[in-house]
Design an enzyme around this catalytic site. Structure first.
Site, PDB file in Angstrom:
ATOM      1  N   LYS A  13      10.069  -4.214   4.265  1.00 55.16           N
ATOM      2  CA  LYS A  13      10.064  -5.582   3.706  1.00 55.16           C
ATOM      3  C   LYS A  13      10.200  -5.545   2.181  1.00 55.16           C
ATOM      4  O   LYS A  13      10.984  -6.302   1.609  1.00 55.16           O
ATOM      5  CB  LYS A  13       8.755  -6.326   4.059  1.00 55.16           C
ATOM      6  CG  LYS A  13       8.503  -6.484   5.547  1.00 55.16           C
ATOM      7  CD  LYS A  13       7.266  -7.326   5.815  1.00 55.16           C
ATOM      8  CE  LYS A  13       5.959  -6.726   5.329  1.00 55.16           C
ATOM      9  NZ  LYS A  13       5.559  -5.466   5.995  1.00 55.16           N
ATOM     10  N   ARG A  88       0.264 -13.507   7.005  1.00 55.69           N
ATOM     11  CA  ARG A  88      -0.090 -12.371   7.857  1.00 55.69           C
ATOM     12  C   ARG A  88      -1.003 -12.792   9.006  1.00 55.69           C
ATOM     13  O   ARG A  88      -1.369 -11.947   9.834  1.00 55.69           O
ATOM     14  CB  ARG A  88      -0.814 -11.320   7.016  1.00 55.69           C
ATOM     15  CG  ARG A  88      -0.056 -10.001   6.817  1.00 55.69           C
ATOM     16  CD  ARG A  88      -0.888  -9.175   5.894  1.00 55.69           C
ATOM     17  NE  ARG A  88      -0.590  -7.792   5.813  1.00 55.69           N
ATOM     18  CZ  ARG A  88       0.130  -7.233   4.829  1.00 55.69           C
ATOM     19  NH1 ARG A  88       0.690  -7.979   3.918  1.00 55.69           N
ATOM     20  NH2 ARG A  88       0.282  -5.931   4.801  1.00 55.69           N
ATOM     21  N   ARG A 127       5.636   8.230   1.829  1.00 54.66           N
ATOM     22  CA  ARG A 127       6.218   7.567   0.656  1.00 54.66           C
ATOM     23  C   ARG A 127       5.371   7.751  -0.607  1.00 54.66           C
ATOM     24  O   ARG A 127       4.152   7.861  -0.548  1.00 54.66           O
ATOM     25  CB  ARG A 127       6.494   6.084   0.940  1.00 54.66           C
ATOM     26  CG  ARG A 127       5.283   5.229   1.168  1.00 54.66           C
ATOM     27  CD  ARG A 127       5.700   3.830   1.630  1.00 54.66           C
ATOM     28  NE  ARG A 127       4.535   2.965   1.754  1.00 54.66           N
ATOM     29  CZ  ARG A 127       4.564   1.726   2.209  1.00 54.66           C
ATOM     30  NH1 ARG A 127       5.707   1.194   2.599  1.00 54.66           N
ATOM     31  NH2 ARG A 127       3.460   1.028   2.282  1.00 54.66           N
ATOM     32  N   ARG A 161       0.087   5.369  -2.650  1.00 59.12           N
ATOM     33  CA  ARG A 161      -0.875   4.289  -2.445  1.00 59.12           C
ATOM     34  C   ARG A 161      -2.100   4.815  -1.730  1.00 59.12           C
ATOM     35  O   ARG A 161      -2.000   5.614  -0.801  1.00 59.12           O
ATOM     36  CB  ARG A 161      -0.223   3.174  -1.601  1.00 59.12           C
ATOM     37  CG  ARG A 161       0.535   2.180  -2.440  1.00 59.12           C
ATOM     38  CD  ARG A 161       1.296   1.199  -1.610  1.00 59.12           C
ATOM     39  NE  ARG A 161       0.514   0.534  -0.567  1.00 59.12           N
ATOM     40  CZ  ARG A 161       0.987  -0.448   0.186  1.00 59.12           C
ATOM     41  NH1 ARG A 161       2.229  -0.885  -0.003  1.00 59.12           N
ATOM     42  NH2 ARG A 161       0.255  -1.005   1.116  1.00 59.12           N
ATOM     43  N   ARG A 172      -4.042  -0.439   9.567  1.00 59.49           N
ATOM     44  CA  ARG A 172      -3.122  -1.489   9.113  1.00 59.49           C
ATOM     45  C   ARG A 172      -2.205  -1.915  10.254  1.00 59.49           C
ATOM     46  O   ARG A 172      -1.890  -3.099  10.406  1.00 59.49           O
ATOM     47  CB  ARG A 172      -2.306  -0.989   7.910  1.00 59.49           C
ATOM     48  CG  ARG A 172      -3.148  -0.920   6.640  1.00 59.49           C
ATOM     49  CD  ARG A 172      -2.535  -0.049   5.576  1.00 59.49           C
ATOM     50  NE  ARG A 172      -1.261  -0.524   5.082  1.00 59.49           N
ATOM     51  CZ  ARG A 172      -0.383   0.240   4.411  1.00 59.49           C
ATOM     52  NH1 ARG A 172      -0.662   1.500   4.163  1.00 59.49           N
ATOM     53  NH2 ARG A 172       0.734  -0.266   3.982  1.00 59.49           N
TER      54      ARG A 172
HETATM   55  P1  AMP Z   1       1.017  -4.501   1.681  1.00 67.85           P
HETATM   56  O1  AMP Z   1       1.358  -4.050   0.304  1.00 67.85           O
HETATM   57  O2  AMP Z   1       1.771  -5.732   2.088  1.00 67.85           O
HETATM   58  O3  AMP Z   1       1.115  -3.388   2.703  1.00 67.85           O
HETATM   59  O4  AMP Z   1      -0.522  -4.943   1.644  1.00 67.85           O
HETATM   60  C1  AMP Z   1      -1.549  -4.018   1.326  1.00 67.85           C
HETATM   61  C2  AMP Z   1      -2.904  -4.555   1.775  1.00 67.85           C
HETATM   62  O5  AMP Z   1      -3.182  -5.771   1.066  1.00 67.85           O
HETATM   63  C3  AMP Z   1      -2.995  -4.946   3.244  1.00 67.85           C
HETATM   64  O6  AMP Z   1      -3.280  -3.838   4.067  1.00 67.85           O
HETATM   65  C4  AMP Z   1      -4.141  -5.962   3.201  1.00 67.85           C
HETATM   66  O7  AMP Z   1      -5.394  -5.327   3.075  1.00 67.85           O
HETATM   67  C5  AMP Z   1      -3.871  -6.694   1.902  1.00 67.85           C
HETATM   68  N1  AMP Z   1      -2.979  -7.876   2.104  1.00 67.85           N
HETATM   69  C6  AMP Z   1      -1.732  -8.046   1.599  1.00 67.85           C
HETATM   70  N2  AMP Z   1      -1.228  -9.226   1.964  1.00 67.85           N
HETATM   71  C7  AMP Z   1      -2.172  -9.836   2.725  1.00 67.85           C
HETATM   72  C8  AMP Z   1      -2.242 -11.079   3.422  1.00 67.85           C
HETATM   73  N3  AMP Z   1      -1.218 -11.943   3.423  1.00 67.85           N
HETATM   74  N4  AMP Z   1      -3.380 -11.361   4.094  1.00 67.85           N
HETATM   75  C9  AMP Z   1      -4.425 -10.508   4.111  1.00 67.85           C
HETATM   76  N5  AMP Z   1      -4.420  -9.307   3.506  1.00 67.85           N
HETATM   77  C10 AMP Z   1      -3.303  -8.970   2.807  1.00 67.85           C
END
Ligand code: AMP
Length: 214
Positions: A13, A88, A127, A161, A172
């Site tokens: 994404k 989400r 990554r 990360r 996740r």
């Molecule tokens: P991402 O970078 O999109 O993989 O997000 C990293 C982490 O941020 C996720 O595993 C969640 O803990 C938190 N997070 C990001 N976006 C959301 C969302 N829309 N709702 C809830 N938690 C989020």
């Protein structure tokens, strides 16, 4: 043009949002990036989100809806935005609809990146990125041309990360299937959902997304 990219962690994404945003002069809005910045800055939101993100869980709907609501009011979003990692959960999707309505904005597309589950863990755990310019790499699929040196800026510092380790990735994925996957049905029922083959090479996926957008 306002759109949502849907898909599990590791679906691509962020990579696709970056390409599409640059091509169309719109903004990539990644709630994950915003939360990581808040954690780094030690803000109140960051303090609340830190442990949840480290465990691979989802931050509360109120927090992320608040962040997005404020962010899309900013001037650079006037042309449009790509939501990457938001919504989400079903309540986040409902809240988004309400807030777009209240701001007189519409949603033009919801595009799912379909990927094989088996590919995700390897994609994520491999990554890493350049600490200086943020360029993304992968242990197996996209190594720097010269080992240990960033192709883009020449830096020799890289980061991973904190939540890209296997245990957290599995959590996740669990959160994705429990909370986020139902959004596919939600947008399908609203006649909004479209999908592309997220297993295809990066440029091919971008082409498929472009075909939907045109
Ligand atoms: P991402 O970078 O999109 O993989 O997000 C990293 C982490 O941020 C996720 O595993 C969640 O803990 C938190 N997070 C990001 N976006 C959301 C969302 N829309 N709702 C809830 N938690 C989020």
């Amino acid at each position: 043009m306002n759109l949502i990219l849907l898909g599990p962690p590791g679906a691509g994404k962020g990579t696709q949002a970056e390409q599409i945003a640059a091509k169309h002069g719109i903004v990539q809005l990644s709630t994950g990036e915003m939360l990581r910045a808040a954690v780094k800055a030690g803000t109140e939101v960051g303090l609340k989100a830190k442990a949840i993100m480290e465990s691979g869980g989802l931050v509360s709907d109120d927090i992320v809806v608040g962040i997005i609501s404020e962010r899309i009011d900013e001037a650079d979003c006037a042309n449009g935005f790509i939501l990457d990692g938001f919504p989400r959960t079903l309540p986040q999707a409902a809240a988004l609809e309400k807030l777009l309505d209240s701001k007189g904005k519409t949603l033009d597309a919801v595009i799912e990146l379909k990927v094989d589950d088996e590919a995700l863990i390897e994609r994520i755990t491999g990554r890493f990125s350049c600490s200086k310019c943020g360029a993304g790499y992968h242990d197996k699929y996209k190594k720097p041309a010269k080992d240990g040196v960033c192709d883009k800026c020449g830096s020799t510092e890289f980061t991973r990360r904190a939540d890209d380790n296997e245990e957290t990735v599995r959590n996740r994925l669990m959160a994705y299937y429990r909370e986020t996957a139902p959004l596919i049905g939600y947008y399908f029922a609203k006649d909004r959902h479209q999908s592309v083959d997220g297993m295809a090479p990066i440029d091919e996926v971008t082409k498929q997304i472009e075909a939907i957008l045109s």
